[in-house]
Enzyme design. Structure first.
Site, PDB file in Angstrom:
ATOM      1  N   SER A 109      83.351   9.599  -3.602  1.00  0.00           N
ATOM      2  CA  SER A 109      82.731  10.335  -4.694  1.00  0.00           C
ATOM      3  C   SER A 109      81.499   9.569  -5.181  1.00  0.00           C
ATOM      4  O   SER A 109      80.601   9.290  -4.403  1.00  0.00           O
ATOM      5  CB  SER A 109      83.751  10.577  -5.818  1.00  0.00           C
ATOM      6  OG  SER A 109      83.283  11.531  -6.734  1.00  0.00           O
ATOM      7  N   GLU A 207      80.679  15.639   1.739  1.00  0.00           N
ATOM      8  CA  GLU A 207      81.694  16.435   1.052  1.00  0.00           C
ATOM      9  C   GLU A 207      81.174  16.725  -0.349  1.00  0.00           C
ATOM     10  O   GLU A 207      80.193  16.132  -0.795  1.00  0.00           O
ATOM     11  CB  GLU A 207      83.029  15.675   1.006  1.00  0.00           C
ATOM     12  CG  GLU A 207      82.986  14.318   0.312  1.00  0.00           C
ATOM     13  CD  GLU A 207      83.183  14.377  -1.191  1.00  0.00           C
ATOM     14  OE1 GLU A 207      83.899  15.271  -1.686  1.00  0.00           O
ATOM     15  OE2 GLU A 207      82.607  13.522  -1.893  1.00  0.00           O
ATOM     16  N   HIS A 273      87.500  15.341  -2.088  1.00  0.00           N
ATOM     17  CA  HIS A 273      88.265  15.638  -3.297  1.00  0.00           C
ATOM     18  C   HIS A 273      89.376  16.631  -2.975  1.00  0.00           C
ATOM     19  O   HIS A 273      89.367  17.780  -3.428  1.00  0.00           O
ATOM     20  CB  HIS A 273      87.346  16.193  -4.376  1.00  0.00           C
ATOM     21  CG  HIS A 273      86.322  15.224  -4.869  1.00  0.00           C
ATOM     22  ND1 HIS A 273      85.204  14.877  -4.138  1.00  0.00           N
ATOM     23  CD2 HIS A 273      86.252  14.508  -6.021  1.00  0.00           C
ATOM     24  CE1 HIS A 273      84.488  14.001  -4.824  1.00  0.00           C
ATOM     25  NE2 HIS A 273      85.101  13.762  -5.963  1.00  0.00           N
TER      26      HIS A 273
END
Length: 302
Positions: A109, A207, A273
């Site tokens: 992230s 992502e 995630h």
């Protein structure tokens, strides 16, 4: 690229929060999971600090990262959660400390910015992988997420194919190169900075989470006009967790954007995630083959 040493039972692993503050209950739950792996979690000095949306002042989070790399007793550094804040640290990292004390660095992230910076200026292989509070500490954490840590103890290639993943082909072909990337927002944020991701001759992974289709379109277009798809050897799209009502739009967008690409493109891998959330090393060689519908990534530790 420098590969860190593998872990052994009983090793101490440092827990840091270089971005946002973790939920304390989830953090302790996650550290209990690390203990079940026969690891000894060591909280950083400033792990429980808070400053608005950050896990403490920049100086405190930077101190924790440096001290964990400098401590010879710490064999790996695992991030507690993402959020926001690592881009504020990147210019002030002492990359010579990291280069001289290579060890496992593990997170995803917002941690993407540190992956890019550390690989660029320290040459260390790092891991895009599930974190202590935001993954291990959650009640819905799946056993596969827990098991993905095994690659740190027993070096093995990561293989994703039609039999063990949800991989889908957007554009056929084969490509080999070092795999790089992370969260799409952070990759886009790096453009025009001294930490801008290099994609030439590499396989690009990305992502994303909770972004509408038009925002993903905007980021991919930005990456395209910045030349980040010109010389890539392949594109691997991990989990794209969509806001309500956007899933089909995003699916259509990805196929439209990449269907005529001169390189292979796959999507749908459970990396990001999501649960399960598989960890992968970044900076190592990978091979993408859509005939076999497979992605092979070499081990990230020695």
């Amino acid at each position: 690229m420098i590969k860190p040493e593998r872990l052994h039972e009983g090793d101490c692993v440092g827990i840091i929060a270089p971005a946002g503050p973790p939920d304390e209950k989830e953090l302790f739950n996650g550290m209990d999971k690390l203990k079940q792996m026969k690891l000894t979690p060591v909280p950083a000095r400033n792990l429980f600090q808070k400053k608005m949306y950050l896990a403490g002042k920049d100086e405190e989070r930077l101190e924790d990262l440096h001290s964990m790399f400098l401590d010879p007793a710490i064999k790996a550094i695992i991030c507690a959660r993402g959020g926001y804040g690592t881009a504020r640290l990147a210019p002030y990292l002492d990359y010579s400390i990291i280069r001289s004390n290579p060890k496992v660095f593990w997170g995803y992230s917002d941690i993407t910015y540190l992956h890019m910076a550390i690989q660029m200026y320290s040459g260390l292989v790092t891991f895009h992988a599930p974190m202590v509070a935001s993954d291990l500490g959650k009640n819905d954490c799946k056993i596969e997420t827990f098991h993905t840590f095994s690659q740190l103890f027993y070096p093995h290639a990561n293989l994703f194919n039609r039999f063990n993943s949800t991989i889908e082909v957007i554009k056929s072909g084969c490509g080999s190169g070092r795999i790089v990337g992370g969260n799409l927002t952070l990759l886009t944020d790096s453009l025009g900075t001294e930490f801008e991701i290099s994609t030439s001759g590499r396989i690009l992974f990305f992502e994303e989470v909770n972004e509408p289709a038009y925002r993903i379109d905007a980021m991919l277009t930005h990456m395209k006009w910045a030349g980040k798809f010109e010389n890539v050897c392949g594109v691997v799209i991990g989990d794209i967790k969509a806001v309500k009502g956007e899933s089909e739009k995003i699916r259509e967008l990805l196929y439209e954007f990449f269907c005529n690409a001169p390189f292979p493109v796959v999507r749908g891998l459970e990396i990001g995630h999501c649960q399960p959330n598989y960890g992968i090393p970044l900076g190592v060689q990978a091979h993408l083959d859509t005939d076999r519908i497979s992605l092979m990534i070499e081990p990230g530790v020695e």
